[in-house]
Design a protein around this motif. Structure first.
Motif, PDB file in Angstrom:
ATOM      1  N   GLU A 142       0.824  -1.204   0.000  1.00 27.33           N
ATOM      2  CA  GLU A 142       0.000   0.000   0.000  1.00 27.33           C
ATOM      3  C   GLU A 142       0.862   1.260   0.000  1.00 27.33           C
ATOM      4  OE1 GLU A 142      -4.022  -1.632   2.258  1.00 27.33           O
ATOM      5  OE2 GLU A 142      -2.452  -0.642   3.413  1.00 27.33           O
ATOM      6  N   LYS A 143       1.945   1.223   0.740  1.00 28.08           N
ATOM      7  CA  LYS A 143       2.863   2.372   0.759  1.00 28.08           C
ATOM      8  C   LYS A 143       3.401   2.656  -0.647  1.00 28.08           C
ATOM      9  CE  LYS A 143       4.535   1.975   5.545  1.00 28.08           C
ATOM     10  NZ  LYS A 143       5.679   1.631   6.401  1.00 28.08           N
ATOM     11  N   LYS A 144       3.784   1.582  -1.345  1.00 24.78           N
ATOM     12  CA  LYS A 144       4.325   1.738  -2.693  1.00 24.78           C
ATOM     13  C   LYS A 144       3.265   2.302  -3.643  1.00 24.78           C
ATOM     14  CE  LYS A 144       7.724  -2.042  -2.428  1.00 24.78           C
ATOM     15  NZ  LYS A 144       8.071  -3.388  -2.962  1.00 24.78           N
ATOM     16  N   ILE A 145       2.037   1.758  -3.532  1.00 25.07           N
ATOM     17  CA  ILE A 145       0.944   2.208  -4.405  1.00 25.07           C
ATOM     18  C   ILE A 145       0.630   3.680  -4.163  1.00 25.07           C
ATOM     19  CG2 ILE A 145      -1.516   1.930  -4.950  1.00 25.07           C
ATOM     20  CD1 ILE A 145      -1.142  -1.064  -4.099  1.00 25.07           C
ATOM     21  N   LEU A 146       0.462   4.042  -2.900  1.00 22.02           N
ATOM     22  CA  LEU A 146       0.077   5.410  -2.555  1.00 22.02           C
ATOM     23  C   LEU A 146       1.183   6.403  -2.869  1.00 22.02           C
ATOM     24  CD1 LEU A 146      -1.794   4.672   0.790  1.00 22.02           C
ATOM     25  CD2 LEU A 146      -2.797   5.250  -1.418  1.00 22.02           C
ATOM     26  N   THR A 147       2.420   5.996  -2.669  1.00 19.35           N
ATOM     27  CA  THR A 147       3.548   6.872  -3.006  1.00 19.35           C
ATOM     28  C   THR A 147       3.601   7.119  -4.507  1.00 19.35           C
ATOM     29  OG1 THR A 147       4.839   6.092  -1.114  1.00 19.35           O
ATOM     30  CG2 THR A 147       6.055   7.154  -2.895  1.00 19.35           C
ATOM     31  N   HIS A 148       3.377   6.060  -5.281  1.00 20.85           N
ATOM     32  CA  HIS A 148       3.362   6.193  -6.747  1.00 20.85           C
ATOM     33  C   HIS A 148       2.263   7.145  -7.196  1.00 20.85           C
ATOM     34  CE1 HIS A 148       3.611   4.934 -10.987  1.00 20.85           C
ATOM     35  NE2 HIS A 148       2.287   4.922 -10.955  1.00 20.85           N
ATOM     36  N   LEU A 149       1.051   6.991  -6.627  1.00 24.70           N
ATOM     37  CA  LEU A 149      -0.063   7.837  -7.023  1.00 24.70           C
ATOM     38  C   LEU A 149       0.111   9.270  -6.532  1.00 24.70           C
ATOM     39  CD1 LEU A 149      -3.094   5.406  -6.540  1.00 24.70           C
ATOM     40  CD2 LEU A 149      -2.070   6.172  -8.688  1.00 24.70           C
ATOM     41  N   GLN A 150       0.807   9.447  -5.406  1.00 21.54           N
ATOM     42  CA  GLN A 150       1.111  10.802  -4.941  1.00 21.54           C
ATOM     43  C   GLN A 150       2.001  11.523  -5.945  1.00 21.54           C
ATOM     44  OE1 GLN A 150       2.650  10.020  -0.912  1.00 21.54           O
ATOM     45  NE2 GLN A 150       1.090  11.416  -0.111  1.00 21.54           N
TER      46      GLN A 150
ATOM     47  N   MET B 172       1.139   0.455 -15.284  1.00 18.34           N
ATOM     48  CA  MET B 172       2.256   1.309 -14.903  1.00 18.34           C
ATOM     49  C   MET B 172       2.494   1.245 -13.391  1.00 18.34           C
ATOM     50  SD  MET B 172       4.711   3.144 -15.816  1.00 18.34           S
ATOM     51  CE  MET B 172       4.303   3.319 -17.565  1.00 18.34           C
ATOM     52  N   ILE B 173       1.397   1.166 -12.622  1.00 21.29           N
ATOM     53  CA  ILE B 173       1.546   1.039 -11.167  1.00 21.29           C
ATOM     54  C   ILE B 173       2.263  -0.264 -10.831  1.00 21.29           C
ATOM     55  CG2 ILE B 173       0.329   0.907  -8.949  1.00 21.29           C
ATOM     56  CD1 ILE B 173      -2.001   2.424 -10.256  1.00 21.29           C
ATOM     57  N   SER B 174       1.842  -1.329 -11.510  1.00 22.30           N
ATOM     58  CA  SER B 174       2.456  -2.644 -11.283  1.00 22.30           C
ATOM     59  C   SER B 174       3.946  -2.621 -11.642  1.00 22.30           C
ATOM     60  CB  SER B 174       1.722  -3.709 -12.108  1.00 22.30           C
ATOM     61  OG  SER B 174       2.326  -4.964 -11.950  1.00 22.30           O
ATOM     62  N   TYR B 175       4.253  -2.006 -12.783  1.00 24.09           N
ATOM     63  CA  TYR B 175       5.653  -1.926 -13.229  1.00 24.09           C
ATOM     64  C   TYR B 175       6.503  -1.120 -12.250  1.00 24.09           C
ATOM     65  CZ  TYR B 175       9.705  -0.672 -16.081  1.00 24.09           C
ATOM     66  OH  TYR B 175      10.986  -0.465 -16.529  1.00 24.09           O
ATOM     67  N   SER B 176       5.958   0.028 -11.815  1.00 21.26           N
ATOM     68  CA  SER B 176       6.705   0.931 -10.944  1.00 21.26           C
ATOM     69  C   SER B 176       6.901   0.361  -9.542  1.00 21.26           C
ATOM     70  CB  SER B 176       5.990   2.274 -10.854  1.00 21.26           C
ATOM     71  OG  SER B 176       6.635   3.141  -9.949  1.00 21.26           O
TER      72      SER B 176
ATOM     73  N   LEU C   4      -2.068  -6.442  -6.776  1.00 19.97           N
ATOM     74  CA  LEU C   4      -2.301  -5.009  -6.958  1.00 19.97           C
ATOM     75  C   LEU C   4      -3.792  -4.707  -7.094  1.00 19.97           C
ATOM     76  CD1 LEU C   4      -1.256  -2.142  -7.434  1.00 19.97           C
ATOM     77  CD2 LEU C   4      -0.965  -2.722  -9.852  1.00 19.97           C
ATOM     78  N   SER C   5      -4.505  -5.515  -7.878  1.00 13.26           N
ATOM     79  CA  SER C   5      -5.944  -5.296  -8.074  1.00 13.26           C
ATOM     80  C   SER C   5      -6.691  -5.375  -6.752  1.00 13.26           C
ATOM     81  CB  SER C   5      -6.510  -6.325  -9.047  1.00 13.26           C
ATOM     82  OG  SER C   5      -5.926  -6.186 -10.319  1.00 13.26           O
ATOM     83  N   SER C   6      -6.326  -6.336  -5.932  1.00 14.63           N
ATOM     84  CA  SER C   6      -6.957  -6.498  -4.631  1.00 14.63           C
ATOM     85  C   SER C   6      -6.674  -5.307  -3.718  1.00 14.63           C
ATOM     86  CB  SER C   6      -6.462  -7.788  -3.972  1.00 14.63           C
ATOM     87  OG  SER C   6      -6.991  -7.917  -2.670  1.00 14.63           O
ATOM     88  N   LYS C   7      -5.436  -4.841  -3.729  1.00 14.82           N
ATOM     89  CA  LYS C   7      -5.047  -3.699  -2.894  1.00 14.82           C
ATOM     90  C   LYS C   7      -5.769  -2.420  -3.342  1.00 14.82           C
ATOM     91  CE  LYS C   7      -1.989  -5.574  -0.104  1.00 14.82           C
ATOM     92  NZ  LYS C   7      -2.181  -5.567   1.376  1.00 14.82           N
ATOM     93  N   LEU C   8      -5.832  -2.229  -4.653  1.00 21.90           N
ATOM     94  CA  LEU C   8      -6.502  -1.034  -5.177  1.00 21.90           C
ATOM     95  C   LEU C   8      -7.983  -1.040  -4.828  1.00 21.90           C
ATOM     96  CD1 LEU C   8      -4.781  -0.774  -8.676  1.00 21.90           C
ATOM     97  CD2 LEU C   8      -4.653   0.938  -6.855  1.00 21.90           C
TER      98      LEU C   8
END
Length: 375
Positions: free
Chosen positions: A321-329, A338-342, A350-354
């Protein structure tokens, strides 16, 4: 900075000349503007350079030869609007609706009549079938009345049924309302709504992308739906058949990443099919009351503590979640691939977390498998 009236007038003339020219739609106009800098510059470009403008073909290059005639046409429109008291808003004007500017296919010229502003603080679009039931009309009035404490501008299309009910309900309780027309300002359609059109100008506006005197054609009406969608912070569909203008407006609003709500209806009613379809396809949320709007748009009533967006505290998040939220920030919005790649998070996880973050109101899914941060 002081404006130069003479320069502003010339800019308006050329803007009109190009925008009203045959075969020049909003996307072509914007391509020309992006490449040449201004409509006037386009008419002065060498043919070799003009031919490199995206979406501009040989037939459109002939417009340069027609500059004098196109400018005469523009002068006639300016004169007509001046006599009738219409405002001409071009896309570079500060009075042009800011909500429309980021939209690729939004109009580049608008004709307005009324005392309201088009850059309002809050707005709600209300649309539905022309063949509204008694229930649909009463629900429309209740929706508008319930929204009164939030003081939004009510946006609709002046059509029979739900549209005119929304306008009249707004006028009755003192909310400004804007009518988006599929006809020129000098041709109120339907004529039966002329009195309402006159009344709403005291605090709101009539708005059209069609120059006074131009022909009213059926295709204008589906096209104007994108303006309703673009001007609305959220769109509410009250009653709609499986096919029709209201459903088109909802689809457009969804594609613009607007909040879309639908009033669920009787499964045996033809005019509930569209609303129920939107909810089923997850293109609209169920509308149950004004709290749904306030929550989605973070609105508060005057004197009420401001609705706060969820607090983004990464310290309480797991590593994914930290990685996902940091990427979207950093990106604002991003495609799932792109989120998955990054983040190096497998798509399944990732789909479940989102989905989990979306339930929390921290992330929102967008068309095209994109996601954006809401905080």
């Amino acid at each position: 900075m002081n404006s130069n009236p003479e320069k502003d007038h010339e800019n308006l003339r050329y803007h009109l000349a190009l925008a009203l020219a045959p075969k020049i739609g909003p996307t072509v106009f914007k391509a020309i503007l992006a490449y040449s800098g201004s409509p006037q510059s386009f008419f002065q470009l060498a043919k070799g350079k003009a031919s490199k403008i995206p979406r501009v073909g040989e037939k459109l290059l002939d417009l340069q030869k027609q500059a004098e005639q196109l400018l005469r046409n523009a002068d006639e429109v300016i004169s007509s609007c001046s006599k009738k008291g219409y405002d001409i808003l071009i896309s570079t004007s500060p009075d042009f609706p800011q909500r429309l500017k980021p939209i690729e296919d939004s109009p580049v010229i608008l004709f307005s009549q009324g005392k309201g502003t088009l850059n309002f603080e809050r707005s709600i679009g209300i649309v539905g079938t022309r063949s509204a039931t008694t229930y649909g009309k009463s629900i429309t009035r209740k929706i508008v009345e319930d929204l009164l404490p939030y003081q939004p501008v009510i946006i609709s299309g002046l059509a029979y049924g739900i549209d005119i009910e929304a306008h009249r309900a707004a006028l009755q309780i003192g909310l400004p309302t804007v009518a988006i027309m599929g006809s020129p300002l000098n041709q109120i359609y339907p004529a039966a709504h002329k009195n309402t059109a006159l009344q709403l100008q005291e605090t709101g506006n009539l708005l059209s992308e069609y120059a006074p005197g131009s022909k009213m054609i059926p295709g204008n009406f589906p096209a104007r739906n994108r303006i309703i969608a673009g001007l609305s912070d959220a769109l509410i569909v009250v009653e709609a058949a499986e096919k029709g203008g209201a459903l088109i407006t909802a689809e457009i609003a969804y594609s613009y990443d607007k909040e879309v709500f639908a009033v669920p209806g009787n499964l045996q009613s033809t005019f509930s099919e569209g609303c129920n379809h939107l909810i089923k396809k997850m293109k609209a949320s169920i509308y149950t009351g004004p709290g749904d709007i306030a929550e989605a748009l973070f609105w508060s009533k005057p004197g009420e503590e401001k609705v706060k967006k969820p607090n983004l505290d990464l310290s309480e998040r797991d590593d994914e979640e930290k990685k996902i939220l940091t990427h979207l920030q950093e990106k604002g919005e991003s495609e799932i691939d792109m989120i998955s790649y990054s983040t190096e998070i497998p798509l399944g996880i990732l789909s479940s977390k989102l989905l989990s973050l979306e339930f929390e109101g921290i992330v929102k899914s967008l068309p095209g498998k994109k996601f954006k941060l809401l905080v």
